[in-house]
Motif scaffolding. Structure first.
Motif: not given
Length: 489
Positions: A347-358, A363-367
């Motif tokens: 769950l922790q990783l799924r939360y961190m990889t959920e992108g916002e908008g487009d 990209e979320r992980l990269q940020t």
């Protein structure tokens, strides 16, 4: 502009008569792709010139001629090729590629003669006949370039232009013969190992800056730091290209395995005492000649440098790389686009990889990786989240390097190179390269490949015969941790 073009054209015409033409041509062409190169003052060929090209090529394809005539003819062909504009140079290469292939009928006759030969002497003659039949007239033409002082160098640049051409597919027969010839002419036995230092010529140092392909040399101070007393740079040279490094390696002499390239290249770091150095870190290997792509030199360079360093510094016990993982980010991006794979993540990783908008998951992980300290301070992620993130990325990187293969070879080109040389995967370093390129290609990860002298041959044969990849216990543990993190469906 017209006067300028005329002047450059005159310079080219005069220079073509001497051995210095290639240096002027390279300076004008620079690093642009072959199809885009349009040398100033050069005109497209007219029908009369193309007729002359065809006549010269047909004559050069003849199996019998005097050396004097061959040299004069190939000099004229080279002169015409180099003075052609970009489009006509491609047409010139297409003439070589589309004609002058192997005579199929002659080859079939040679094969039949070999199959029917009974006596050993007849079999030897049939083998020689078959070898002659396999040599295309195109190969005979290309071999004649070796008669000119700058002929081999010219073919290296011709192949570089060919590989960059939009017409590369139609030029494949020519590319195959060029690679075959250059592989023979640039055999390791013909190459000279030279150490490059701050006392090397300015022209050569400029080429180091220009050709560095792994970690950009940002200034002369940066270069000087890389050539300091606790650093070494070695290059291979060929006798027919004495002013052109073919491939070079940069080495740091340190006291332990390096895990971060920015720290390794930091100009503010104190110079190490080479008498106390126990570890040689190969942190950059750059192929300087695109036209020699696919010609094996890197493995011989590393082994020659290891032998040289061992002789100069008997205290050196560890020889390792600090290497990029250029294909990891692209591979992980594809993985994160797969919903079934993401469903296996905790769950922790799924939360961190959920992108916002487009924003994509990657990209979320990269940020988060790029700004991990800020992300923690802002409460976006916890220290435990970052620990899990680190373990997961290192495990995925280990899996990518060791288990993701095309046939029996690793997908990653750098891994393929080092495993093919008999190295083992020793360590995967978190935040090993925090440069924009490092973040873009591998999310900051770098790896150490270990060249253990008493194990190189055994590991090479295990890789070549079975595709088996050597790894350290630490890397094995990363793979085990990865398995425990993934939720089984």
């Amino acid at each position: 502009m017209g006067n300028s073009n005329t002047m450059v054209g005159n310079v080219l015409a005069n220079a073509a008569r001497g051995a210095g033409f290639m240096r002027i041509w390279r300076r004008l062409v620079g690093g642009r792709s072959g199809s885009d190169v349009q040398l100033a003052g050069l005109q497209a060929f007219d029908n009369k010139q193309w007729a002359l090209v065809d006549k010269l090529l047909q004559e050069a394809a003849s199996p019998i001629d005097s050396e004097t005539r061959m040299r004069a003819r190939v000099r004229q062909l080279l002169d015409m090729y180099l003075h052609a504009n970009g489009d006509d140079r491609v047409l010139f290469m297409q003439r070589l590629a589309s004609g002058f292939g192997v005579d199929g009928a002659a080859l079939e006759d040679a094969i039949v003669a070999y199959q029917e030969a009974q006596e050993p002497s007849d079999q030897l003659l049939a083998q020689a006949r078959m070898a002659d039949a396999l040599e295309s007239p195109r190969l005979r033409i290309l071999k004649q370039f070796n008669l000119l002082p700058n002929g081999i160098e010219s073919l290296v640049f011709m192949r570089a232009e060919l590989l960059q051409s939009a017409q590369k597919e139609s030029l494949a027969p020519l590319e195959q013969d060029l690679l075959r010839l250059l592989t023979l002419w640039f055999d390791a036995g013909f190459l000279e190992l030279q150490r490059l230092s701050w006392n090397s010529s300015a022209a050569l140092l400029e080429k180091l800056i220009r050709y560095e392909a792994v970690h950009e040399i940002k200034s002369w101070d940066d270069l000087r730091n890389r050539l300091d007393s606790d650093r070494r740079c070695y290059a291979f040279f060929h006798g027919r290209m004495p002013d052109e490094p073919l491939i070079f390696v940069e080495v740091a002499l340190v006291s332990q395995l390096a895990s971060n390239v920015q720290m390794l290249l930091d100009e503010a770091q104190p110079t190490h005492d080479t008498a106390q150095a126990t570890t040689a870190i190969f942190y950059s290997i750059s192929n300087a000649q695109p036209g020699l792509r696919g010609v094996s030199m890197g493995e011989f360079l590393i082994k020659r440098v290891v032998a040289q360093l061992s002789q100069e510094f008997p205290n050196l016990k560890t020889f390792a790389t600090l290497s990029p993982v250029p294909g990891f980010a692209k591979w992980l991006h594809t993985r994160l686009a797969d919903d079934d794979y993401v469903a296996q993540l905790p769950l922790q990783l799924r939360y961190m990889t959920e992108g916002e908008g487009d924003e994509t998951r990657f990209e979320r992980l990269q940020t988060i990786v790029q700004a991990q300290d800020c992300a923690h301070d802002s409460g976006l992620v916890t220290k435990d989240d970052l620990l899990v993130l680190k373990q997961w990325l290192q495990g995925e990187c280990a899996h990518y390097l060791l288990n993701e293969k095309r046939r029996q070879e690793p997908l990653d080109p750098v891994a393929r190179f080092h495993f093919g040389n008999g190295a083992s995967l020793q360590q995967i370093n978190w935040m090993g390269d925090t440069s924009p390129k490092g973040m873009r290609e591998s999310l900051g990860l770098m790896v150490n490949y270990l060249y253990q002298l008493d194990a190189i041959d055994e590991q090479y044969h295990a890789f070549a015969k079975e595709g088996r990849l050597a790894r350290s216990p630490e890397v094995k543990k990363m793979l085990t941790t990865r398995e425990t993190l993934l939720v089984k469906p």
